[in-house]
Write a protein that holds these residues in place. Structure first.
Motif, short mmCIF file in Angstrom:
data_model
loop_
_atom_site.label_atom_id
_atom_site.label_comp_id
_atom_site.label_asym_id
_atom_site.label_seq_id
_atom_site.Cartn_x
_atom_site.Cartn_y
_atom_site.Cartn_z
N ILE A 25 0.95 -1.27 0.19
CA ILE A 25 -0.14 0.11 -0.14
C ILE A 25 0.72 1.21 -0.14
N ASP A 26 0.67 1.94 -1.07
CA ASP A 26 1.49 3.32 -1.09
C ASP A 26 3.15 3.05 -0.72
N ASP A 53 -1.15 -5.53 -4.86
CA ASP A 53 -0.99 -4.01 -4.24
C ASP A 53 -2.37 -3.45 -4.15
N SER A 55 -3.05 -0.45 -2.93
CA SER A 55 -3.26 0.90 -2.82
C SER A 55 -4.32 1.53 -3.29
N ASN A 56 -4.93 1.31 -4.48
CA ASN A 56 -6.07 1.78 -4.87
C ASN A 56 -7.31 1.53 -4.10
N ALA A 57 -7.30 0.22 -3.76
CA ALA A 57 -8.67 -0.11 -2.85
C ALA A 57 -8.55 0.49 -1.70
N TYR A 58 -7.49 0.83 -0.99
CA TYR A 58 -7.15 1.19 0.46
C TYR A 58 -7.64 2.80 0.41
N ARG A 59 -7.17 3.46 -0.71
CA ARG A 59 -7.44 4.86 -0.87
C ARG A 59 -8.83 5.01 -1.05
N ALA A 60 -9.23 4.42 -2.04
CA ALA A 60 -10.83 4.45 -2.47
C ALA A 60 -11.61 4.32 -1.24
N GLN A 61 -11.35 3.37 -0.31
CA GLN A 61 -12.41 3.13 1.16
C GLN A 61 -11.80 4.33 2.09
#
Length: 82
Positions: A25-26, A53, A55-61
């Motif tokens: 993540i990031d 990875d 990152s996108n799922a974490y940032r979206a949530q």
């Protein structure tokens, strides 16, 4: 085991189960195994991230929310390397 040397995506991809769940993540790698059963959004929200990875799922949530970011730091293994 945490390291300053870093981890590759190959390392992360090997940890793709409920019994060993790592996610990038990031730019960092996290061992989320212990968080699976504690995540307020349910286990599937974490198991989805195992071995990828995330990152996108974490940032979206979670965007820039402080609490999820603070929780995430507890599981830091080290930097993601190329």
């Amino acid at each position: 085991t945490a390291t300053q040397a870093g981890y590759t995506m190959a390392d992360v991809k090997k940890a793709n189960s409920r019994t060993k769940c790592w996610s990038a993540i990031d730019g960092n790698v996290y061992d989320l195994t212990a968080w699976i059963s504690s995540h307020p959004g349910g286990a599937s929200a974490i198991t989805f991230l195992c071995g990828i990875d995330g990152s996108n799922a974490y940032r979206a949530q979670h965007g820039n929310q402080a609490r999820p970011a603070m929780n995430l730091t507890k599981y830091l293994l080290g930097p993601l390397t190329s």
